[in-house]
Scaffold this active site. Sequence first.
Site, PDB file in Angstrom:
ATOM      1  N   TYR A 176      45.354  53.071  32.813  1.00  0.00           N
ATOM      2  CA  TYR A 176      45.957  52.739  34.105  1.00  0.00           C
ATOM      3  C   TYR A 176      45.789  51.251  34.386  1.00  0.00           C
ATOM      4  CZ  TYR A 176      41.225  52.611  36.134  1.00  0.00           C
ATOM      5  OH  TYR A 176      39.913  52.303  36.431  1.00  0.00           O
ATOM      6  N   CYS A 177      46.585  50.770  35.338  1.00  0.00           N
ATOM      7  CA  CYS A 177      46.485  49.381  35.806  1.00  0.00           C
ATOM      8  C   CYS A 177      46.996  49.340  37.244  1.00  0.00           C
ATOM      9  CB  CYS A 177      47.267  48.428  34.891  1.00  0.00           C
ATOM     10  SG  CYS A 177      49.024  48.828  34.777  1.00  0.00           S
ATOM     11  N   THR A 178      47.244  48.170  37.772  1.00  0.00           N
ATOM     12  CA  THR A 178      47.616  48.046  39.188  1.00  0.00           C
ATOM     13  C   THR A 178      48.944  48.720  39.506  1.00  0.00           C
ATOM     14  OG1 THR A 178      46.462  45.925  39.246  1.00  0.00           O
ATOM     15  CG2 THR A 178      47.911  46.440  41.102  1.00  0.00           C
ATOM     16  N   ILE A 205      47.838  52.271  39.961  1.00  0.00           N
ATOM     17  CA  ILE A 205      46.952  52.615  41.074  1.00  0.00           C
ATOM     18  C   ILE A 205      47.724  52.666  42.387  1.00  0.00           C
ATOM     19  CG2 ILE A 205      44.898  51.902  42.358  1.00  0.00           C
ATOM     20  CD1 ILE A 205      44.200  50.222  39.751  1.00  0.00           C
TER      21      ILE A 205
END
Length: 265
Positions: A176-178, A205
Amino acid sequence: MYTIAALYHFASWDEKNLSVIQDAISSLCIQEGIKGTILLASEGINGTVSGKEAGILKLIDNLRSYSGFENLTWKCSYSDAKPFHRMKVKLKKEIVTLGQGDIDVANQTATKVRGQEWNSLLDDPDCIVIDTRNTYETAIGKFKSAQDPKTLNFRDFPDYVEKKLSGDKNKKIAMYCTGGIRCEKASAYMKKQGFSQVYQLEGGILKYLEETGNDSGYWHGDCFVFDNRVAVKDSLEESAYQQCFGCRHPLTPEDLKKPNYREGV
């Protein structure tokens, strides 16, 4: 009230026409009073911009009119203060720099999951969950049980994969990332390296918090964002962090009171 649009899409532009497309997008943003940054490369588009809602919707419609970009999605948030003060449309070699040459992200990406599916991966003891963001982002918040590669920039990620994950090519890997862009490119890179079960949090996120409100409590802390808000809570409201303009790290109100803090340095 300003509408903030975070967007990216992996699809091929005609490189010979990129400068023409750059000028057209820049002109539209200026016409609509939109501020922020958009990156264009042969592999796609990446950007965060803000403006009046009508102008943002006009920009999104325009981008979707290009061949291959019809399914471009974006994440919406709002701010009372102006998040950006100027508009830049830049041509780059990559819209998110991994430095590994050509990677067919559009056709070699991971299985995308959302909401409860993502929570199930977090609960799975046989799944390796990886935060693909950098240290100044992971320092203020991450998902429970996630590994922090402690990368200073995204170019460091392949080295982490080689040193820490080379023996796990048949395990479940969830990333996952922003907003989704880094884990989408990282997942394509890992599939190219022979990892067989790769998952990514669709929309990152921000989309997870928007859709779930963090009702399960699996997200811990705040989420760093790339505008003047610095970070947001799980409610997506602006948090109390400020940003150091020297090192980019988010600073708490307590950090600002420390004797070694000097504003602007």
